[in-house]
Structures are given as C-alpha cells and as structure tokens.
Design a protein around this motif. Sequence first.
Motif, PDB file in Angstrom:
ATOM      1  N   GLU A 181      37.783  30.653  41.621  1.00 32.93           N
ATOM      2  CA  GLU A 181      36.913  31.270  42.621  1.00 32.93           C
ATOM      3  C   GLU A 181      36.843  32.790  42.474  1.00 32.93           C
ATOM      4  OE1 GLU A 181      34.813  29.684  44.681  1.00 32.93           O
ATOM      5  OE2 GLU A 181      35.463  27.988  43.466  1.00 32.93           O
ATOM      6  N   PHE A 182      37.913  33.421  42.018  1.00 35.06           N
ATOM      7  CA  PHE A 182      37.858  34.866  41.798  1.00 35.06           C
ATOM      8  C   PHE A 182      36.925  35.190  40.633  1.00 35.06           C
ATOM      9  CE2 PHE A 182      39.354  38.888  39.954  1.00 35.06           C
ATOM     10  CZ  PHE A 182      39.253  39.704  41.063  1.00 35.06           C
ATOM     11  N   GLU A 183      37.002  34.418  39.560  1.00 36.41           N
ATOM     12  CA  GLU A 183      36.098  34.609  38.424  1.00 36.41           C
ATOM     13  C   GLU A 183      34.647  34.365  38.841  1.00 36.41           C
ATOM     14  OE1 GLU A 183      39.282  33.348  34.917  1.00 36.41           O
ATOM     15  OE2 GLU A 183      38.052  31.823  35.909  1.00 36.41           O
ATOM     16  N   ASN A 184      34.435  33.377  39.703  1.00 42.79           N
ATOM     17  CA  ASN A 184      33.094  33.144  40.239  1.00 42.79           C
ATOM     18  C   ASN A 184      32.616  34.344  41.058  1.00 42.79           C
ATOM     19  OD1 ASN A 184      32.356  30.567  39.238  1.00 42.79           O
ATOM     20  ND2 ASN A 184      33.661  29.557  40.757  1.00 42.79           N
ATOM     21  N   LEU A 185      33.536  34.964  41.795  1.00 46.29           N
ATOM     22  CA  LEU A 185      33.192  36.154  42.564  1.00 46.29           C
ATOM     23  C   LEU A 185      32.705  37.265  41.638  1.00 46.29           C
ATOM     24  CD1 LEU A 185      33.135  38.023  45.048  1.00 46.29           C
ATOM     25  CD2 LEU A 185      35.600  38.366  44.728  1.00 46.29           C
ATOM     26  N   GLU A 196      46.177  34.298  45.440  1.00 44.50           N
ATOM     27  CA  GLU A 196      46.892  35.167  44.498  1.00 44.50           C
ATOM     28  C   GLU A 196      46.971  34.569  43.099  1.00 44.50           C
ATOM     29  OE1 GLU A 196      50.929  37.949  44.306  1.00 44.50           O
ATOM     30  OE2 GLU A 196      50.455  36.782  46.117  1.00 44.50           O
ATOM     31  N   SER A 197      46.918  33.249  42.987  1.00 46.85           N
ATOM     32  CA  SER A 197      46.955  32.639  41.661  1.00 46.85           C
ATOM     33  C   SER A 197      45.708  32.973  40.854  1.00 46.85           C
ATOM     34  CB  SER A 197      47.116  31.120  41.780  1.00 46.85           C
ATOM     35  OG  SER A 197      45.952  30.514  42.326  1.00 46.85           O
ATOM     36  N   ALA A 200      46.856  42.450  39.401  1.00 49.91           N
ATOM     37  CA  ALA A 200      47.455  43.249  40.479  1.00 49.91           C
ATOM     38  C   ALA A 200      48.832  43.752  40.058  1.00 49.91           C
ATOM     39  CB  ALA A 200      47.540  42.426  41.765  1.00 49.91           C
ATOM     40  N   LEU A 201      48.843  44.761  39.192  1.00 51.83           N
ATOM     41  CA  LEU A 201      50.098  45.314  38.689  1.00 51.83           C
ATOM     42  C   LEU A 201      50.579  46.417  39.620  1.00 51.83           C
ATOM     43  CD1 LEU A 201      49.370  45.423  34.855  1.00 51.83           C
ATOM     44  CD2 LEU A 201      50.132  43.517  36.283  1.00 51.83           C
ATOM     45  N   GLU A 202      51.835  46.353  40.007  1.00 50.46           N
ATOM     46  CA  GLU A 202      52.369  47.320  40.968  1.00 50.46           C
ATOM     47  C   GLU A 202      53.328  48.289  40.295  1.00 50.46           C
ATOM     48  OE1 GLU A 202      56.023  45.581  43.328  1.00 50.46           O
ATOM     49  OE2 GLU A 202      54.431  44.069  43.239  1.00 50.46           O
ATOM     50  N   LEU A 243      43.044  41.503  49.946  1.00 49.30           N
ATOM     51  CA  LEU A 243      43.476  40.285  49.270  1.00 49.30           C
ATOM     52  C   LEU A 243      44.856  39.822  49.730  1.00 49.30           C
ATOM     53  CD1 LEU A 243      42.388  41.044  45.586  1.00 49.30           C
ATOM     54  CD2 LEU A 243      41.175  39.681  47.295  1.00 49.30           C
ATOM     55  N   LYS A 244      45.671  40.772  50.208  1.00 49.24           N
ATOM     56  CA  LYS A 244      47.033  40.432  50.632  1.00 49.24           C
ATOM     57  C   LYS A 244      47.536  41.497  51.585  1.00 49.24           C
ATOM     58  CE  LYS A 244      51.624  39.396  48.679  1.00 49.24           C
ATOM     59  NZ  LYS A 244      52.380  39.206  47.400  1.00 49.24           N
ATOM     60  N   GLY A 245      48.165  41.082  52.676  1.00 44.64           N
ATOM     61  CA  GLY A 245      48.740  42.030  53.619  1.00 44.64           C
ATOM     62  C   GLY A 245      47.714  42.664  54.529  1.00 44.64           C
TER      63      GLY A 245
END
Length: 211
Positions: free
Chosen positions: A13-17, A52-53, A59-61, A107-109
């Motif tokens: 779904e992210f790639e579709n986005l 997140e998968s 998403a490198l921190e 996306l998170k938090g």
Amino acid sequence: MCLKFDTDRPLNEFENLVEDIKRVLGPSSGINSADVDVKDLIRVMERYTSDESHWGGFALEDLSRNYTRNFVDHGNGKANLLILVWTPGKGSPVHDHADAHCIMKILKGKLQETLYEIPSEVAVDQPLKVEKVTVYGTDEVTYISDDIGLHRVENPDPENIAVSLHLYTPPWAEKRGCYCFCPKTGKKNKVQMSNYYSVQGKIEKIKGASC
C-alpha cells in the motif's frame, strides 16, 4: 530519482501511495505550483493507512540528530517525497517552504506543529507571533504553504521516536534552499536543503547544513 518497484510481486500500500502521488502530479514537464491540485494530493495521503512493514526500510534514525531526512522519491520530477524520523523531544527550526506546498502525514507516534505568522519585512528584532499549536497523531494529515505561515514541527514524546511522510511540491527547497527563523528576533537565515540522511534506504554522506 524515482523508486523502481519489483514488478514480480504486487505493490504494497505504501508503494501504491507513491504511484498514486505520481499519477496526480502528472508528467515531469511543467513544474509549476499552479499545476498541482493540492486537495487531490491530500486525499491520496489521507487514504493510506500507515503500516511500518511498508515504509520501515526508508525510516533510518540517528538519535544524535534532532531528526533525519530520508529521501524516498522525486514524484516524476515535480516533488520530493521524504520520510522524517524525529528523535524523542526534538524538533525542527522555524522555517518556510520556499513557495512550495508541503503535505505532512504522521506515520508513527505524534508530532506537534507550531504555526507562526510570517514576519513583516520592516519588523526588526521582534518575536515571531504564534498563530496556533496543534498535535497530530498517526495517520493524520496536515498542509502548509508560505501563504499560511511559518511552522516548527517537534516530537513531544520524551521517550519514543515519531515518523512522518512529507510531500513537497514543487521541489523548490531542494533546488533553492529555504529560510529558518529565530523565534525570538524574527531574523532569518537561508539554508541548503539538498542533503539527505539517506536516499531510498541507503545512508548518504552528509555535507553542509539543513533546516
């Protein structure tokens, strides 16, 4: 630089986005803010439910930084799509958007946005005026442009990272830089925005400053 997906499997779904954003943006010619239907882009961003998968590989921190800017896609040459990872309790400077549109999806938090009035050119050593403060949670979407004002984004959680997806169109900040502002004096400083912590999941050698 645009993402190339493995055509031997269905897109997630992210790639579709990413593909939907390219479809809305249209062909790569004629980069012009007036050609972009911002409402369509916002709707596309709103439809995606964060997983997140799907996006975790981008998403490198780096907890030694306030946040990392991770490049995902150029959107047919008409945009920059980035994933930002926010260190607990840290945030961005107050900044503008180089006369471009900026759509942000959590996306998170959670992320807190402080919106400021753009200072008058004749104002000297005056604090920036806060218009409003808003906290956004996972899957919420917000929009800003220089017609709306300046903003600062920060992660209010003292223990957990936050992750956000940012679409900038046209990609003027990467090409021209943007301005960061001192909230106490209103003074601005131009910074380059062409450097990224990672590009499509691979860490880059960072040079120079960025907002």
